[in-house]
Design a protein around this motif. Sequence first.
Motif, PDB file in Angstrom:
ATOM      1  N   LEU A 136       0.828  -1.211   0.000  1.00 18.42           N
ATOM      2  CA  LEU A 136       0.000   0.000   0.000  1.00 18.42           C
ATOM      3  C   LEU A 136       0.862   1.260   0.000  1.00 18.42           C
ATOM      4  O   LEU A 136       0.462   2.313  -0.480  1.00 18.42           O
ATOM      5  CB  LEU A 136      -0.884   0.025   1.260  1.00 18.42           C
ATOM      6  N   THR A 138       5.254   2.689   0.842  1.00 18.56           N
ATOM      7  CA  THR A 138       6.597   2.371   1.318  1.00 18.56           C
ATOM      8  C   THR A 138       7.074   3.520   2.198  1.00 18.56           C
ATOM      9  O   THR A 138       6.617   4.650   2.060  1.00 18.56           O
ATOM     10  CB  THR A 138       7.590   2.187   0.151  1.00 18.56           C
ATOM     11  N   GLY A 139       7.983   3.186   3.089  1.00 16.78           N
ATOM     12  CA  GLY A 139       8.501   4.211   3.989  1.00 16.78           C
ATOM     13  C   GLY A 139       9.992   4.067   4.149  1.00 16.78           C
ATOM     14  O   GLY A 139      10.638   3.316   3.407  1.00 16.78           O
ATOM     15  N   PHE A 141      11.749   2.622   6.444  1.00 21.06           N
ATOM     16  CA  PHE A 141      12.296   1.381   7.018  1.00 21.06           C
ATOM     17  C   PHE A 141      11.644   0.114   6.494  1.00 21.06           C
ATOM     18  O   PHE A 141      11.949  -0.980   6.942  1.00 21.06           O
ATOM     19  CB  PHE A 141      12.163   1.385   8.543  1.00 21.06           C
ATOM     20  N   ALA A 157      -3.973  -3.607   7.479  1.00 21.78           N
ATOM     21  CA  ALA A 157      -2.705  -3.109   6.921  1.00 21.78           C
ATOM     22  C   ALA A 157      -1.607  -3.537   7.881  1.00 21.78           C
ATOM     23  O   ALA A 157      -1.735  -3.346   9.093  1.00 21.78           O
ATOM     24  CB  ALA A 157      -2.738  -1.591   6.804  1.00 21.78           C
ATOM     25  N   LYS A 159       2.284  -2.995   8.739  1.00 18.90           N
ATOM     26  CA  LYS A 159       3.512  -2.243   8.493  1.00 18.90           C
ATOM     27  C   LYS A 159       4.684  -3.142   8.840  1.00 18.90           C
ATOM     28  O   LYS A 159       4.756  -3.674   9.945  1.00 18.90           O
ATOM     29  CB  LYS A 159       3.519  -0.981   9.364  1.00 18.90           C
ATOM     30  N   LYS A 281       1.464  15.861   8.168  1.00 21.13           N
ATOM     31  CA  LYS A 281       1.587  16.204   6.743  1.00 21.13           C
ATOM     32  C   LYS A 281       0.534  15.375   6.005  1.00 21.13           C
ATOM     33  O   LYS A 281       0.084  14.330   6.514  1.00 21.13           O
ATOM     34  CB  LYS A 281       2.997  15.903   6.219  1.00 21.13           C
ATOM     35  N   LEU A 286      -4.820   9.575   6.255  1.00 18.17           N
ATOM     36  CA  LEU A 286      -5.546   8.665   5.373  1.00 18.17           C
ATOM     37  C   LEU A 286      -7.034   8.935   5.478  1.00 18.17           C
ATOM     38  O   LEU A 286      -7.510   9.472   6.490  1.00 18.17           O
ATOM     39  CB  LEU A 286      -5.248   7.215   5.770  1.00 18.17           C
ATOM     40  N   ASP A 297       1.159   6.557  10.891  1.00 14.76           N
ATOM     41  CA  ASP A 297       2.591   6.804  11.065  1.00 14.76           C
ATOM     42  C   ASP A 297       2.923   7.556  12.362  1.00 14.76           C
ATOM     43  O   ASP A 297       3.096   8.773  12.369  1.00 14.76           O
ATOM     44  CB  ASP A 297       3.166   7.566   9.857  1.00 14.76           C
TER      45      ASP A 297
HETATM   46  N1  LIG Z   1      -3.307   1.679   8.172  1.00 17.70           N
HETATM   47  C1  LIG Z   1      -3.043   1.920   6.888  1.00 17.70           C
HETATM   48  N2  LIG Z   1      -3.972   1.649   5.941  1.00 17.70           N
HETATM   49  C2  LIG Z   1      -3.703   1.880   4.637  1.00 17.70           C
HETATM   50  N3  LIG Z   1      -2.530   2.385   4.190  1.00 17.70           N
HETATM   51  C3  LIG Z   1      -1.583   2.667   5.079  1.00 17.70           C
HETATM   52  C4  LIG Z   1      -1.780   2.460   6.471  1.00 17.70           C
HETATM   53  N4  LIG Z   1      -0.665   2.857   7.127  1.00 17.70           N
HETATM   54  C5  LIG Z   1       0.181   3.298   6.184  1.00 17.70           C
HETATM   55  N5  LIG Z   1      -0.354   3.177   4.944  1.00 17.70           N
HETATM   56  C6  LIG Z   1       0.287   3.556   3.663  1.00 17.70           C
HETATM   57  O1  LIG Z   1       1.673   3.270   3.741  1.00 17.70           O
HETATM   58  C7  LIG Z   1       2.428   4.480   3.618  1.00 17.70           C
HETATM   59  C8  LIG Z   1       3.669   4.388   4.488  1.00 17.70           C
HETATM   60  O2  LIG Z   1       3.278   4.235   5.830  1.00 17.70           O
HETATM   61  P1  LIG Z   1       4.013   4.981   7.017  1.00 17.70           P
HETATM   62  O3  LIG Z   1       4.004   6.460   6.742  1.00 17.70           O
HETATM   63  O4  LIG Z   1       3.440   4.547   8.298  1.00 17.70           O
HETATM   64  O5  LIG Z   1       5.468   4.392   6.836  1.00 17.70           O
HETATM   65  P2  LIG Z   1       6.837   5.061   7.197  1.00 17.70           P
HETATM   66  O6  LIG Z   1       7.859   3.995   7.033  1.00 17.70           O
HETATM   67  O7  LIG Z   1       6.781   5.707   8.531  1.00 17.70           O
HETATM   68  O8  LIG Z   1       6.930   6.138   6.041  1.00 17.70           O
HETATM   69  P3  LIG Z   1       7.791   7.470   6.000  1.00 17.70           P
HETATM   70  O9  LIG Z   1       9.163   7.087   6.358  1.00 17.70           O
HETATM   71  O10 LIG Z   1       7.648   7.945   4.576  1.00 17.70           O
HETATM   72  O11 LIG Z   1       7.118   8.404   6.947  1.00 17.70           O
HETATM   73  C9  LIG Z   1       1.465   5.593   3.995  1.00 17.70           C
HETATM   74  O12 LIG Z   1       1.814   6.822   3.418  1.00 17.70           O
HETATM   75  C10 LIG Z   1       0.148   5.042   3.447  1.00 17.70           C
HETATM   76  O13 LIG Z   1       0.030   5.282   2.065  1.00 17.70           O
END
Ligand SMILES: Nc1ncnc2c1ncn2[C@@H]1O[C@H](COP(=O)(O)OP(=O)(O)OP(=O)(O)O)[C@@H](O)[C@H]1O
Length: 521
Positions: A136, A138-139, A141, A157, A159, A281, A286, A297
């Motif tokens: 869905l 990527t981030g 980590f 979802a 993570k 941001k 969502l 996040d």
């Molecule tokens: N509960 C959820 N349901 C649907 N999509 C999700 C959910 N949590 C995260 N996502 C999707 O996954 C993406 C990345 O999640 P998240 O921001 O938590 O990861 P991150 O590794 O902390 O990313 P970043 O380093 O860019 O902040 C989100 O921008 C969103 O598109």
Amino acid sequence: MPTLGFLKKKKTKEHDPNSPTSPTDSSPVTPTSAGGHKSSLTSSSANTLSSTNSSSKGGETMLASHTTSQLTSAPRSGGQDPLNDGSLLSQAEPQTNGSSVRPVSTISTATSSQTAASRTTKGKYSLTDFTLKRTLGTGSFGRVHLVQSNHNQRFYAVKVLKKAQVVKMKQVEHTNDERRMLQKVKHAFLVTLWGTFQDSKNLYMVMDFVEGGELFSLLRKSQVSQLDYFEYYYQSYTLIEYLYSRQEKRFPNPVAKFYAAEVTLALDYLHAQGIIYRDLKPENLLLDRHGHLKITDFGFAKEVPDITWTLCGTPDYLAPEVVASKGYNKSVDWWSLGILIFEMLCGFTPFWDGGSPMKIYENILRGKVKYPPYIHPDAQDLLQRLITPDLTKRLGNLHGGSKDVMNHAWFAEVTWDRLAKKDIDAPYVPPVQGGVGDASQFDKYPEETEKYGEKAPDPYVIWLLRTTQLLTLRQTRLSLQGLLNFNKSDEATTPSSMHAVCIPNDGWKEQRDYDESMEVE
Ligand SMILES: Nc1ncnc2c1ncn2[C@@H]1O[C@H](COP(=O)(O)OP(=O)(O)OP(=O)(O)O)[C@@H](O)[C@H]1O
């Protein structure tokens, strides 16, 4: 002294042109709520919109714009939000009709009606409980997957955080904080964490699948509707400004207000729990299937009784006290709220500068904001009071706390207690089919090639010795073995980062209300 910093990148890419909201997309199915409620938003005003309150042309999305009465009244005809199990909104107050504007101090907001519930942690989840579907998002980590529970067939979802990456980026503490904070909170506008587990290489967090996609994507796709044009026109906005707004991909004033108000309630709740969010941001906001916000996040969320020093966040959204490495507190979230509202209203952030973080920091410290002429005077007044470096003047940080923000003239027509109960229709209902794992609102990503759940010695478990938990002989042997096999060139094995490492095994085996949690609908 500021703690070691970690900054995230702000998304810049335009929305995927193959987005499912393009005209070639299969037709969206309008979700109906458990109580049989059908959104009334479009009927009175947004006649240019489809039955889902939204339509798309060439990848652009038309947004219904709330009128004043829609933000103040629009009572729902009972019934729960099917996305939630009722527990999130269980203290809903009796609904009243009418649209009178009341000072926030006299009404019950989410803060007072929702308290952090205690969690049962039975530690039962594992990878085999779920079938992994597509990515869905990527981030920094890892990535977030759509998954289906093998028990109740519902979608969640997950993570996935790569331990090696977390360790390498010295984000162990933030990662553990993310789990702790998410586990602690319970609010209609915050994503629910159902449980966590780990294997030798990854950490896993099972959350609600929030189906409607990122607010960021909506903002980049958005186009003010004909209705907004007339609204603007009659409020003496010029055609040029209207066209400019289309070009800038920004939200109409009432739409930005709706999302800002939901975020304000979430911040109000988090701050009441002693938590700073620190990463506000549009990418982290969502939309649920009804168009209400869920903040996700919690990677930078932290319980802070007074002040903290860590440099973290996303450059465009950093408050000057963070950039200047001063101690800071919850006030940084109110600054970020100002940046968020500005971005929603203008389509760009106020200190943005060609993408160079150093330039952005200089601009933040200089503190000069240019307000475009199309910003509503009330909105500009609020923004000036939020985006101020003077902490003795920043709204939210004053004696009245978040209530000062809620009582500001820009929010005058918001009926906060209704909003807290999701009793105000959202301006845009994502075209998703609820409950079937419809991920059409999310961009496509190349899938992970590394298999999850491989049985292998855990090179990180050795650091458990640094915690109070005692390891069995077998665990110690395995972890020492893992350490020996671990890639020595990796930063994770260097003495300095060893100090940063502490992934408590027991802490990543938690879950919430196991028996009921997986039956959220
Ligand atoms: N509960 C959820 N349901 C649907 N999509 C999700 C959910 N949590 C995260 N996502 C999707 O996954 C993406 C990345 O999640 P998240 O921001 O938590 O990861 P991150 O590794 O902390 O990313 P970043 O380093 O860019 O902040 C989100 O921008 C969103 O598109």
